[in-house]
Design a protein around this motif. Structure first.
Motif, PDB file in Angstrom:
ATOM      1  N   TYR A  37       0.853  -1.178   0.000  1.00 40.47           N
ATOM      2  CA  TYR A  37       0.000   0.000   0.000  1.00 40.47           C
ATOM      3  C   TYR A  37       0.894   1.235   0.000  1.00 40.47           C
ATOM      4  N   GLN A  39       0.655   5.739   0.963  1.00 43.61           N
ATOM      5  CA  GLN A  39      -0.110   6.905   1.379  1.00 43.61           C
ATOM      6  C   GLN A  39       0.608   8.133   0.853  1.00 43.61           C
ATOM      7  N   GLU A  44      -5.564   9.368   1.324  1.00 44.00           N
ATOM      8  CA  GLU A  44      -5.760   8.178   2.133  1.00 44.00           C
ATOM      9  C   GLU A  44      -4.832   7.063   1.642  1.00 44.00           C
ATOM     10  N   ARG A  45      -4.591   6.115   2.520  1.00 43.83           N
ATOM     11  CA  ARG A  45      -3.786   4.962   2.141  1.00 43.83           C
ATOM     12  C   ARG A  45      -4.510   4.183   1.051  1.00 43.83           C
ATOM     13  N   GLU A  46      -3.758   3.740   0.036  1.00 43.07           N
ATOM     14  CA  GLU A  46      -4.359   3.026  -1.077  1.00 43.07           C
ATOM     15  C   GLU A  46      -3.563   1.777  -1.408  1.00 43.07           C
TER      16      GLU A  46
END
Length: 111
Positions: A37, A39, A44-46
């Motif tokens: 992931y 950020q 937002e964290r993706e």
């Protein structure tokens, strides 16, 4: 308790490459259930690369490749042709046992 430790981040110029690594402390887990992931600043964290590379977010498709070495409990994220938009803190995640995150490694892409 699973500990995940990322490494390999840094400052690079656009078009350059980096390879991130993440090692898990628990040998009983499977790296098939690990993902990457990120950020980005103000976002937002993706998900970047899911389930040992089974899927990728559109913006990195064809540039990023996730691989794994289950014997070493390591996953990698090879990032090619980096863009300023890839600037982020990158995290590895293990989804089992309730989910675990590493502390993250900073990737900065800037000219």
């Amino acid at each position: 308790q699973v500990q995940l430790v990322e490494s390999g981040g840094g400052l690079v110029h656009p078009g350059e490459s980096l390879r991130l690594s993440c090692v898990a402390s628990e040998f009983a887990i499977s790296t098939a259930f690990m993902s990457w992931y990120r950020q980005r600043p103000g976002k937002e964290r993706e998900l970047v690369a899911g389930r040992a590379g089974a899927n990728y977010t559109d913006s990195v498709q064809g540039r990023f490749t996730m691989s794994r070495d289950d014997a070493k409990k390591k996953v990698y994220l090879q990032m090619l042709n980096l863009e300023p938009e890839d600037t982020a803190v990158y995290y590895c995640n293990y989804e089992g046992l309730g989910g675990y995150w590493g502390q993250g490694t900073q990737v900065t892409v800037s000219s």
